[in-house]
Design an enzyme around this catalytic site. Structure first.
Site, PDB file in Angstrom:
ATOM      1  N   ARG A  54       2.934   5.021   6.369  1.00  0.00           N
ATOM      2  CA  ARG A  54       3.381   4.284   7.565  1.00  0.00           C
ATOM      3  C   ARG A  54       3.926   2.905   7.240  1.00  0.00           C
ATOM      4  NH1 ARG A  54      -2.305   4.387  10.454  1.00  0.00           N
ATOM      5  NH2 ARG A  54      -2.819   3.852   8.273  1.00  0.00           N
TER       6      ARG A  54
ATOM      7  N   HIS B 113      -2.305  -3.894   5.102  1.00  0.00           N
ATOM      8  CA  HIS B 113      -2.056  -3.483   6.488  1.00  0.00           C
ATOM      9  C   HIS B 113      -3.368  -3.115   7.162  1.00  0.00           C
ATOM     10  CE1 HIS B 113      -2.527   0.978   5.926  1.00  0.00           C
ATOM     11  NE2 HIS B 113      -2.261   0.641   4.687  1.00  0.00           N
TER      12      HIS B 113
ATOM     13  N   CYS C 211      -6.154   0.327   7.077  1.00  0.00           N
ATOM     14  CA  CYS C 211      -5.942   0.811   5.708  1.00  0.00           C
ATOM     15  C   CYS C 211      -7.042   1.794   5.316  1.00  0.00           C
ATOM     16  CB  CYS C 211      -5.919  -0.370   4.731  1.00  0.00           C
ATOM     17  SG  CYS C 211      -5.695   0.111   3.000  1.00  0.00           S
TER      18      CYS C 211
ATOM     19  N   ASP D  50       0.383   3.831   1.723  1.00  0.00           N
ATOM     20  CA  ASP D  50       0.325   4.441   3.052  1.00  0.00           C
ATOM     21  C   ASP D  50       1.730   4.777   3.558  1.00  0.00           C
ATOM     22  OD1 ASP D  50       0.173   4.623   6.034  1.00  0.00           O
ATOM     23  OD2 ASP D  50      -1.936   4.132   5.693  1.00  0.00           O
TER      24      ASP D  50
ATOM     25  N   CYS E  71       0.834  -1.201   0.000  1.00  0.00           N
ATOM     26  CA  CYS E  71       0.000   0.000   0.000  1.00  0.00           C
ATOM     27  C   CYS E  71       0.873   1.257   0.000  1.00  0.00           C
ATOM     28  CB  CYS E  71      -0.897  -0.015   1.239  1.00  0.00           C
ATOM     29  SG  CYS E  71      -2.070   1.375   1.311  1.00  0.00           S
TER      30      CYS E  71
END
Length: 209
Positions: free
Chosen positions: A45, A97, A100, A43, A41
């Site tokens: 993080r 994750h 999400c 993202d 992803c």
């Protein structure tokens, strides 16, 4: 974050690498030979190299919203073909994750403009597994289960492609489904039975390899 600090950080990173190995960048410049294609992803993080504890050159990485493998997305399909056919990776990892944002957005009835057709693919995963998901009362638990099921379905999408079917059957390439638990920093192997999935979809998606 002060973006001007990025170049200072880069200089410190260079110094650190050269301190450990004076030839580090000379060796890195010779080429790449990654063993893994990681599809994760976007993202901020969830950074592939950090969470796996690997170094530059170890993993070929593709990231998009909610770690999707969509057959008409030329970006992911180009990465996939290059990784399998040219780099000859032995493993492909789909890594979702928990928490999400893309999965959460797909579970809510809202018009998100250009994101609608992308998120529709996650809603399709919900549709396929709606009986199981609707039976989960706790909303957070339902979100996380959809994250896992989305990883599973993206592995299925990989196995529908000619390049993956060929590599799995001819040289034993492996496909893996993982989830990263952001709250604990832990990678979780979903231990998907890929060969059972192949058998299940063969009647419809077998391309003759």
């Amino acid at each position: 974050m002060d973006i001007s600090k990025v170049f200072e950080n880069n200089e410190k990173w260079i110094e650190n690498k050269l301190e450990k190995d004076p030839n580090y960048f000379k060796e890195l410049a010779k080429g790449q030979n990654p063993d893994i294609l990681y599809v994760g992803c976007s993202d901020s993080r969830v950074t592939a190299e950090d969470l796996m504890g690997v170094q530059p050159g170890d993993v070929f990485v593709h990231r998009n919203i909610a770690n999707m493998v969509i057959s008409i997305d030329l970006n992911v399909m180009s990465v996939l073909n290059y990784a399998v056919e040219n780099l000859k990776v032995d493993h492909i990892v789909i890594c979702g994750h928990y928490e999400c944002g893309g999965v959460k957005a797909a579970m809510n009835p809202a018009d998100l403009g250009i994101l609608n057709p992308w998120l529709r693919n996650i809603r399709d995963v919900y549709r396929i597994h709606r009986v199981e998901l609707n039976a989960i009362e706790d909303e957070s638990t339902r979100y996380n289960r959809l994250v896992e099921l989305n990883v599973q379905e993206q592995c299925v999408n990989l196995l529908k492609t000619a390049v993956v079917q060929k590599a799995v059957r001819q040289r034993g390439m492996k496909v893996h489904g993982w989830v990263f638990d952001v709250s604990q920093g832990r990678l979780i192997d979903l231990k998907l039975d890929i060969y059972s999935i192949i058998e299940e979809i063969t009647e419809i998606y077998d391309l003759g390899f």
